[in-house]
Design a protein around this motif. Structure first.
Motif, short mmCIF file in Angstrom:
data_model
loop_
_atom_site.label_atom_id
_atom_site.label_comp_id
_atom_site.label_asym_id
_atom_site.label_seq_id
_atom_site.Cartn_x
_atom_site.Cartn_y
_atom_site.Cartn_z
N GLN A 1 58.64 18.38 130.64
CA GLN A 1 59.72 19.17 131.24
C GLN A 1 59.52 19.37 132.75
OE1 GLN A 1 62.39 19.88 129.34
NE2 GLN A 1 63.30 20.45 131.29
N THR B 1 54.41 20.08 122.57
CA THR B 1 54.17 19.22 123.74
C THR B 1 53.07 18.18 123.53
OG1 THR B 1 52.68 20.92 124.65
CG2 THR B 1 54.95 20.93 125.46
N SER C 1 59.59 16.17 120.12
CA SER C 1 60.16 17.02 121.17
C SER C 1 59.82 16.51 122.57
CB SER C 1 59.77 18.49 120.99
OG SER C 1 58.40 18.59 120.84
N SER C 2 58.60 15.99 122.77
CA SER C 2 58.25 15.48 124.11
C SER C 2 59.03 14.20 124.42
CB SER C 2 56.76 15.17 124.20
OG SER C 2 56.01 16.33 123.98
N THR D 1 62.66 14.98 125.38
CA THR D 1 62.73 15.47 126.76
C THR D 1 62.60 14.31 127.75
OG1 THR D 1 61.64 17.48 126.00
CG2 THR D 1 61.73 17.16 128.37
N LYS E 1 65.38 12.71 130.46
CA LYS E 1 65.11 12.63 131.90
C LYS E 1 65.48 11.25 132.44
CE LYS E 1 62.44 16.48 132.73
NZ LYS E 1 62.21 17.33 133.87
#
Ligand code: NCD
Length: 308
Positions: free
Chosen positions: A8, A137, A174-175, A178, A182
Motif C-alpha cells: 500500500q 500483508t 490481499s497483497s 493491492t 497499483k
C-alpha cells in the motif's frame, strides 16, 4: 527507502523500480541454459537477521540466498531455540538484535502489523522488511507474483487475474490485489467457497469481483493464482471434505478449461497436492509455480539492495 512494511505504501514507480532492479540480477547460464543470479557486493559488511516466528521454506531461504548473493552476512534466528521460549517479548528480541548492530531484520509473524510495530520501535535502523504478517500483508510475495505475471502477460492493464481458494486467510491474496490495482489491472476475480470469502462483496473495492463459483469466476482468465487452505490461520476448524474441495474449487484438468487456453497457473507455495491443485496441473505446462520461486530470489535481492 527505510522499511518495507506493505505494498500500500509503495507508488507504482517504486514497484516498477524494484521489478527492474530484480531483472538486472538474472541471467541465463550458458552451461545449464537455466536462469541464474548475478553476484554483487551491495550488502558487503551488512548483517541481515531472519526472524521468522512462523514456518517457512521458500521465503526464508530466498531471503538468505538473496543476501548472500549480494555479499551480506545472514543470521537465521531459530525462534524455537531462542529466548522467546523463555518469555522474551518481540520488542526485547528486536532491541537485542538492534544492539548487536543489525542492518536488516526480516520479520515473519502470525500477527498483522508486526513489521510496522517493530519499525516504530527501531525508528531509523535497522531496516525492517515484512516477510508475511498475519492475514493481510506479504509485500515481497506480491512483488514476485507481479514479476512472474509481467514475464508472461506484459499487458497487465488488460488481463484478468483470478485468485482462487482460501481468500479470507490469505495475505498473498490481499497483497497481490493491492499490487495489481497499483499497476492498473482492472479485472481481478476472487473465487472461493462462501465460508472462505470476505463478508462484504465490496471488501476489496473497485476492479475486484467476488465469486463462489469456479466456472463463472475463471471464465476468460489469463492468470490463475491458486491458494492453500491455511488451516493454521483459521479461527474455527473447517468442516470440509478435501476430495470434494478439489472437485469444487480445485484447479484440475477439468476446471482449468474454464480459463483461457494460454492461462498461467501460479501458487505461492507450499502446495497441497490434490487438495487445491491436482498434480497434473501443478507439474503441467501451464504451471509457473517454480518460476515464481526462481524470481523470488531476484526480487529479494532487489529489495535488500534498495532498502538495506
Ligand atoms: C504463503 C504465506 O506464508 O502466506 N507462502 C509463502 O510465503 N510462500 C502462503 C501460504 O502459507 O499458503
Amino acid at each position: 527507502m527505510p522499511h518495507l512494511i506493505n505494498i500500500q505504501n509503495l507508488t507504482k514507480q517504486e514497484i516498477m523500480s524494484i521489478l527492474t532492479k530484480a531483472s538486472e540480477y538474472l541471467y541465463i547460464d550458458n552451461k545449464t541454459k537455466k536462469i541464474n543470479y548475478n553476484h554483487t557486493k551491495e550488502l558487503d559488511n551488512k548483517t541481515v537477521y531472519n526472524l521468522f516466528y512462523e514456518p517457512s521454506t521458500r521465503t526464508r531461504v530466498s531471503f538468505e540466498l538473496a543476501a548472500k548473493n549480494l555479499g551480506g552476512r545472514v543470521i537465521n534466528i531459530d525462534v524455537a531455540l531462542s529466548s522467546v521460549k523463555k518469555g522474551e517479548s518481540l520488542k526485547d528480541t528486536v532491541l537485542t538484535l538492534k544492539a548487536m548492530h543489525s542492518d536488516v531484520i526480516i520479520i515473519r509473524h502470525s500477527e498483522d502489523e508486526t513489521a510496522a510495530f517493530i519499525a516504530d520501535i527501531c525508528n531509523d535502523y535497522p531496516t525492517i522488511i515484512n516477510a508475511g504478517n498475519g492475514v493481510t500483508t506479504h509485500p515481497t510475495q506480491a512483488l514476485l507474483d507481479l514479476f512472474t505475471i509481467l514475464k508472461h502477460k506484459p499487458n497487465i492493464e488488460d488481463i484478468q487475474v483470478s485468485i482462487v481458494g482460501d481468500i479470507l486467510h490469505s495475505r498473498v491474496a490481499s497483497s497481490l490485489i493491492t499490487a495489481l490495482k497499483k499497476l492498473n489491472c482492472k479485472k481481478i476475480h476472487v473465487i472461493g467457497p462462501e465460508i472462505l470469502l470476505p463478508e462484504s462483496k465490496l471488501h476489496f473495492g473497485e476492479n475486484v469481483s467476488i465469486y463462489d463459483n469456479l466456472k463463472d469466476g475463471l471464465q476468460d482468465s489469463d492468470v490463475i493464482v491458486c491458494l492453500r487452505l491455511q488451516k493454521e490461520r483459521m479461527m474455527h476448524t473447517l468442516i470440509l471434505n478435501e476430495e470434494e474441495y478439489l472437485h469444487t474449487y480445485g484447479i484440475t484438468s477439468k476446471s482449468i478449461k474454464y480459463a483461457k487456453p494460454d492461462a498461467i497457473v501460479m501458487h505461492p507455495g507450499p502446495i497441497n497436492r490434490n487438495i487445491e491443485i491436482s498434480s497434473e496441473i501443478a507439474d503441467g505446462k501451464q504451471s509457473v509455480i517454480l518460476e515464481q520461486v526462481t524470481y523470488g530470489v531476484a526480487i529479494r535481492m532487489a529489495i535488500l539492495a534498495l532498502y538495506a
